[in-house]
Design an enzyme around this catalytic site. Structure first.
Site, PDB file in Angstrom:
ATOM      1  N   HIS A  27      -3.042   1.795   8.218  1.00 56.34           N
ATOM      2  CA  HIS A  27      -4.128   1.096   7.523  1.00 56.34           C
ATOM      3  C   HIS A  27      -4.365  -0.212   8.278  1.00 56.34           C
ATOM      4  O   HIS A  27      -3.417  -0.939   8.571  1.00 56.34           O
ATOM      5  CB  HIS A  27      -3.749   0.819   6.070  1.00 56.34           C
ATOM      6  CG  HIS A  27      -4.584  -0.253   5.441  1.00 56.34           C
ATOM      7  ND1 HIS A  27      -5.960  -0.162   5.367  1.00 56.34           N
ATOM      8  CD2 HIS A  27      -4.260  -1.456   4.902  1.00 56.34           C
ATOM      9  CE1 HIS A  27      -6.421  -1.258   4.787  1.00 56.34           C
ATOM     10  NE2 HIS A  27      -5.408  -2.076   4.515  1.00 56.34           N
ATOM     11  N   GLU A  85       0.830  -1.210   0.000  1.00 54.83           N
ATOM     12  CA  GLU A  85       0.000   0.000   0.000  1.00 54.83           C
ATOM     13  C   GLU A  85       0.871   1.269   0.000  1.00 54.83           C
ATOM     14  O   GLU A  85       0.391   2.352   0.320  1.00 54.83           O
ATOM     15  CB  GLU A  85      -0.953   0.027   1.213  1.00 54.83           C
ATOM     16  CG  GLU A  85      -1.937  -1.129   1.287  1.00 54.83           C
ATOM     17  CD  GLU A  85      -3.035  -1.126   0.215  1.00 54.83           C
ATOM     18  OE1 GLU A  85      -3.041  -0.222  -0.640  1.00 54.83           O
ATOM     19  OE2 GLU A  85      -3.869  -2.052   0.254  1.00 54.83           O
ATOM     20  N   HIS A 120      -7.673  -3.423   9.422  1.00 55.72           N
ATOM     21  CA  HIS A 120      -8.923  -4.080   9.023  1.00 55.72           C
ATOM     22  C   HIS A 120      -9.833  -4.270  10.240  1.00 55.72           C
ATOM     23  O   HIS A 120     -10.029  -5.402  10.691  1.00 55.72           O
ATOM     24  CB  HIS A 120      -8.616  -5.456   8.393  1.00 55.72           C
ATOM     25  CG  HIS A 120      -7.694  -5.444   7.210  1.00 55.72           C
ATOM     26  ND1 HIS A 120      -7.040  -6.567   6.735  1.00 55.72           N
ATOM     27  CD2 HIS A 120      -7.318  -4.427   6.370  1.00 55.72           C
ATOM     28  CE1 HIS A 120      -6.312  -6.252   5.664  1.00 55.72           C
ATOM     29  NE2 HIS A 120      -6.449  -4.963   5.445  1.00 55.72           N
ATOM     30  N   HIS A 139     -12.847  -3.307   2.877  1.00 52.29           N
ATOM     31  CA  HIS A 139     -11.419  -3.616   3.014  1.00 52.29           C
ATOM     32  C   HIS A 139     -10.885  -3.186   4.391  1.00 52.29           C
ATOM     33  O   HIS A 139     -10.521  -4.033   5.194  1.00 52.29           O
ATOM     34  CB  HIS A 139     -10.642  -2.958   1.859  1.00 52.29           C
ATOM     35  CG  HIS A 139      -9.166  -3.179   1.922  1.00 52.29           C
ATOM     36  ND1 HIS A 139      -8.301  -2.799   0.931  1.00 52.29           N
ATOM     37  CD2 HIS A 139      -8.380  -3.733   2.874  1.00 52.29           C
ATOM     38  CE1 HIS A 139      -7.069  -3.126   1.257  1.00 52.29           C
ATOM     39  NE2 HIS A 139      -7.089  -3.678   2.437  1.00 52.29           N
TER      40      HIS A 139
HETATM   41  P1  13P Z   1       1.079  -5.563   3.026  1.00 56.39           P
HETATM   42  O1  13P Z   1       1.479  -6.847   3.712  1.00 56.39           O
HETATM   43  O2  13P Z   1       1.713  -5.428   1.650  1.00 56.39           O
HETATM   44  O3  13P Z   1       1.370  -4.369   3.924  1.00 56.39           O
HETATM   45  O4  13P Z   1      -0.481  -5.604   2.734  1.00 56.39           O
HETATM   46  C1  13P Z   1      -1.422  -5.726   3.758  1.00 56.39           C
HETATM   47  C2  13P Z   1      -2.722  -5.077   3.451  1.00 56.39           C
HETATM   48  O5  13P Z   1      -3.532  -4.888   4.349  1.00 56.39           O
HETATM   49  C3  13P Z   1      -3.020  -4.640   2.059  1.00 56.39           C
HETATM   50  O6  13P Z   1      -4.157  -3.841   2.005  1.00 56.39           O
HETATM   51 ZN    ZN Z   2      -5.480  -4.020   3.755  1.00 53.53          ZN
END
Ligand code: 13P
Ligand code: ZN
Length: 269
Positions: A142, A119, A144, A214
């Protein structure tokens, strides 16, 4: 293993905050496998010795040109690395990168040649935007968060500020500590420039934005503060779900109570 953090307590403190936050993300259940990523603009803690350190990777493309990032340094979670591993060993599961003078490429300089998160286009575009706008924010996260992501599977919550108003109304703290609310970004391919561009557009109005189906992307002065904003929003989502599970639609704070909060805490909206 020699580390760039040795003899640099301010830089080490910043990376320790990343490690601590990564542990929280795992404990919350928001970081399955390699899920989520963190980057921090660490340029202010970079000394001459670091500036002269040679690259330990090839020259790699960012995928876009970001003029404000010339000569900047970032700590980045490694792609495919786990938050729960990063919590223990941040310099083995992430790396420090230097943006080159063309503002379109970067190299890894420490500690190990761990490739940055997939990302990166979003993270670096956001850091460029933050510098451009004179923002004091230096960290982006970022992650989830289960309940917030679940809400994006309902059309109604994808309409502008519908989720924000609901989440603010669940408990007074959410508006106080996430005063700009939750921006919504329609689904885009993870890691894409389209996602990066949509993210910076939405950050003009929000500190936390939702990538539909996401995860969230949050910015703040440091990584802890960015995490806190997501944490208060997800707490509200949990209160909403708990009420629904008890068999009723939660009443929510009234418009008048929300207005009173905004005045008392000098909130922007
Ligand atoms: P990475 O392992 O490349 O950081 O990706 C994790 C992710 O949440 C992608 O949206
Ligand atoms: Zn992600």
């Amino acid at each position: 293993m020699k580390t760039i953090l040795e003899g640099r307590p301010r830089l080490a403190a910043e990376i320790n905050k990343v490690a601590e936050t990564a542990g929280y993300l795992w404990q919350k259940g928001w970081a399955e496998r390699n899920g989520g990523n963190i980057t921090v603009n660490i340029t202010e803690w970079i000394d001459e010795t670091i500036r002269e350190m040679p690259a330990i990777s090839n020259v790699l493309p960012i995928g876009t040109t970001l003029p404000l990032l010339k000569g900047c340094y970032f700590y980045c979670k490694g792609t495919n690395k786990r938050m729960r591993d990063l919590a223990r060993a941040p310099m083995e599961n992430g790396s420090v990168i230097r943006i080159l003078d063309d503002c379109a490429h970067y190299v890894i300089i420490a500690d190990q040649p761990v490739l940055p998160t997939s990302e990166l286009p979003s993270h670096l575009s956001v850091h460029n935007y933050l510098l451009e706008t004179g923002s004091p924010y230096r960290a982006s996260v970022h992650t989830h968060p289960i309940e917030l992501v679940a809400m994006t599977h309902c059309r109604r919550f994808l309409e502008k500020d519908v989720a924000t108003r609901l989440l603010w109304s669940m408990i007074p703290e959410t508006k106080a500590f996430c005063p700009r609310g939750l921006g919504i970004i329609p689904y885009q391919l993870p890691g894409s420039m389209a996602l990066a561009e949509a993210t910076i557009r939405e950050l003009a109005d929000y500190d936390v934005v939702m990538w539909e189906k996401h995860g969230v992307f949050a910015v703040d002065t440091d990584v802890m503060a960015a995490f806190d904003q997501v944490d208060v929003l997800n707490k509200s989502a949990l209160i909403y779900i708990a009420s629904k599970n008890m068999g009723f639609e939660p009443e929510g704070m009234s418009e008048e109570q929300m207005r009173e909060m905004s005045i008392a805490f000098h909130l922007p909206k």
